[in-house]
Design an enzyme around this catalytic site. Structure first.
Site, PDB file in Angstrom:
ATOM      1  N   CYS B  50       0.825  -1.212   0.000  1.00  0.00           N
ATOM      2  CA  CYS B  50       0.000   0.000   0.000  1.00  0.00           C
ATOM      3  C   CYS B  50       0.858   1.261   0.000  1.00  0.00           C
ATOM      4  O   CYS B  50       0.382   2.333  -0.339  1.00  0.00           O
ATOM      5  CB  CYS B  50      -0.971  -0.016   1.168  1.00  0.00           C
ATOM      6  SG  CYS B  50      -0.178  -0.342   2.711  1.00  0.00           S
ATOM      7  N   HIS B  94      19.054   0.644  -0.621  1.00  0.00           N
ATOM      8  CA  HIS B  94      17.626   0.959  -0.561  1.00  0.00           C
ATOM      9  C   HIS B  94      16.823  -0.284  -0.149  1.00  0.00           C
ATOM     10  O   HIS B  94      15.970  -0.208   0.742  1.00  0.00           O
ATOM     11  CB  HIS B  94      17.142   1.472  -1.919  1.00  0.00           C
ATOM     12  CG  HIS B  94      15.702   1.858  -1.916  1.00  0.00           C
ATOM     13  ND1 HIS B  94      15.232   3.029  -1.349  1.00  0.00           N
ATOM     14  CD2 HIS B  94      14.600   1.215  -2.395  1.00  0.00           C
ATOM     15  CE1 HIS B  94      13.921   3.090  -1.473  1.00  0.00           C
ATOM     16  NE2 HIS B  94      13.513   1.995  -2.107  1.00  0.00           N
TER      17      HIS B  94
END
Lengths: 260, 346
Positions: B50, B94
């Site tokens: 989400c 990352h």
């Protein structure tokens, strides 16, 4: 060799305690495997010492206060190793290590040569003595759980819990652990008394009354908690105070035994 | 060989935008197939949650891979994607940060690790993960575990509901079969009760001045309604009391609680006072076995947890940096030092 075993045990407990302090200082609250292994190694070394003493004396190695304290700290460590992981009482090792270490250091500082004559090779007498000390081991661990309860309850009441709060077990589980340990201690102490009666063990009046006082104290705690007369906090305070009292009385009982 | 990471997340794109690029589980196989058709892309893992939509790809030419990904997303959503992109070593860093929860909206949340694992499993199942990607993701899982255990980045709850759940857990242990009473059917009490239900609370009693409102909320959350005049009758059997009435005076005072506590035989009581003005006299917290938390103390704990987590970020970053170094050494040992950054020809 006996001295080496004792020193080894002390070093292991010292490592366990030191590692816990270091971990807490660094903001890590899961002493984890290292703490557990160090405690296990300490208990093993003490077991080694006790077995050497037992073989040398052909009797249960609780012939003087030093040996009694070592036997007691060994019992506490052993019960922790069994129940700590089983009940997922994280951080219990952190609270147990200092108590075990303290008993061990006191035992090391005491003169160990004087042995009392009342432990003549008699299996019932030895059962009586060994069970009593293991019972005190259970009470000792109940005291540790009591301290943990009071710390955690204090955290909850403060409404500004410190990081340790997240790593201490719930107070209900600690309360349950205290009750079970007191039950274990009470049953073992009762069995030890029964063994003493079977052996027709003659003890001094002082020792008899002190022992009875401890037995009634813990019986009262059990009845109080069963009847809902004691809150979790009162139970924790009572078990901790009862064990500290027993620890203070232990040298007195020991002295009385020596003169009996 | 280069590792490319490209995507969009909650910091770059509003939910209205993110939801247009989200890839459903059922579409993942097709999406991975399309990604592998991009020229120069040897392997791909697609993470869609989400809060983020991200591609991790092993590629000989990251620039072409990026353009291909941009086109696929634009084709899917009908609009240009506001993408960020990284190549080795930043892409590695990352992913390690994402898996460790450092890049999440609520810093240190742990749900993301499960989502990363799921994305990797889907790619592995579809045969889209190449050796560098296998190695990268396995390494990321180890990093996340190490960051979690060596720091306090996941420490403490961060919302009122989760604070209430954690506190209840620290009082009662398991919440299964614990009983809750809600006094005053407000929205925040409902949310808190639902959080407790999600952890196993079975029985909820709702009491409100307007009985109809209590009955409606009770029906909604599967509880039982009780007339407000009789709330004290249910008191002996409850473990948690959530109070948020509009009463102008305190309804939980030591005088009122003392006889009720006697009926509880020493069992602890957790009082969550969400009302403003407060329903509970602060001095009830001094009573044995009573644990009172008002809205301020709950919010304070949530913000305290977030502060602790923020303070841990530097430690996490340095741990991650060590792991990035370890992964890059492995890459160099396999492919040599010729990894091609963006803007240069492969």
């Amino acid at each position: 060799m006996e001295r080496i075993a004792l020193l080894l045990a002390t070093i292991c407990y010292l490592f366990s305690f030191g590692h816990t302090l270091f971990a807490l200082g660094a903001g890590r609250f899961q002493p984890g495997r290292f703490n557990f292994i160090a405690m296990a190694m300490g208990a093993l070394s003490q077991g080694w010492y006790l077995s050497m003493r037992g073989a040398a004396e052909h009797a249960c190695p609780i012939g003087n206060l030093a040996e009694i304290l070592i036997f007691l700290s060994w019992s506490i460590a052993l019960i922790y190793l069994v129940i700590g992981p089983a009940y997922r009482l994280s951080l219990m090792g952190a609270f147990t290590a200092p108590m075990v270490l303290l008993l061990q250091i006191v035992a090391l500082l005491l003169p160990g040569e004087i042995r009392h004559g009342f432990f003549r090779p008699n299996p019932w007498v030895e059962t009586h003595a060994a069970l009593s000390i293991v019972a005190y081991g259970a009470y000792g661990l109940a005291c540790v759980a009591g301290f943990m309860f009071m710390v955690q309850e204090g955290q909850l009441k403060s409404r500004r819990p410190a990081p340790i709060f997240h790593h201490l077990p719930p107070i209900s589980i600690l309360s349950e652990a205290i009750k079970r340990l007191v039950w274990i201690g009470f049953l073992l102490l009762s069995l030890s008394f029964a063994a003493g009666f079977i052996a027709r063990l003659m003890v001094s009046g002082g020792k008899f009354w002190f022992s009875l006082l401890i037995w009634f104290l813990y019986a009262g705690i059990l009845v109080g908690s069963k009847q809902g007369l004691l809150s979790g906090r009162q139970l924790a305070i009572a078990t901790s105070a009862a064990f500290l009292l027993a620890l203070i009385l232990l040298p007195v009982i020991e002295k009385l035994s020596a003169h009996a | 060989m280069n590792i490319l990471c490209a995507g969009l997340n909650h910091r770059m794109a509003h939910i209205d935008v993110r939801e247009r690029f989200a890839v459903r589980e059922t579409e993942m196989g097709d999406m991975l197939g399309r990604l592998r058709e991009i020229e120069g892309v040897t392997g791909a893992v697609m993470l869609s949650t989400c809060n983020r939509v991200e591609l991790y790809a092993s590629s000989l030419c990251p620039l072409r891979a990026l353009e291909g990904f941009r086109l696929i997303l634009a084709d899917r959503a009908g609009l240009e994607a506001p993408l960020y992109h990284h190549d080795t070593p930043h892409a590695v860093r990352h992913l390690f940060r994402v898996a460790s929860g450092l890049d999440s909206m609520v810093i240190g949340e742990t749900e993301i690790l499960g989502q990363v694992k799921k994305a990797y499993a889907a790619a592995a199942e579809a045969g889209a993960a190449t050796r560098p990607l296998h190695k990268l993701f396995q390494h990321a899982f180890r990093v996340a575990k190490s960051v979690r255990t060596a720091t306090q980045i996941t420490s403490g709850p961060t919302s009122i509901g989760s604070v209430a759940v954690e506190l209840a857990g620290k009082i009662f242990g398991s919440l299964v079969d614990r009983r809750v009473m809600i006094l005053g059917a407000g929205e925040i009490s409902e949310r808190t009760a639902r959080s407790l239900q999600s952890r196993g609370v079975r029985s909820v009693i709702v009491s409100n001045r307007t009985y109809e409102r209590a009955a409606a909320l009770a029906a909604e959350i599967g509880g039982m309604a009780l007339h407000f005049d009789h709330w004290e009758k249910g008191f002996a059997d409850i473990d948690i009391l959530i109070s948020s009435t509009n009463a102008p005076h305190m309804i939980l005072t030591p005088e009122k609680l003392e006889p009720l506590l006697k009926l509880r035989r020493g069992a602890p009581l957790f009082v969550i006072d969400l009302a403003v003005p407060r329903d509970a006299d602060p001095s009830i917290n001094e009573m044995d076995g009573v644990f009172l938390y008002d809205i301020d103390s709950l919010e304070q704990i949530a913000s305290q947890s977030l502060d602790v987590r923020r303070q841990e970020v530097d430690r996490c970053e340095s741990l991650i940096e060590q792991h990035v170094g370890g992964f890059l050494s492995w890459m160099r040992s396999i492919h040599g030092p010729e990894a091609t950054p963006f803007g240069k020809k492969a």
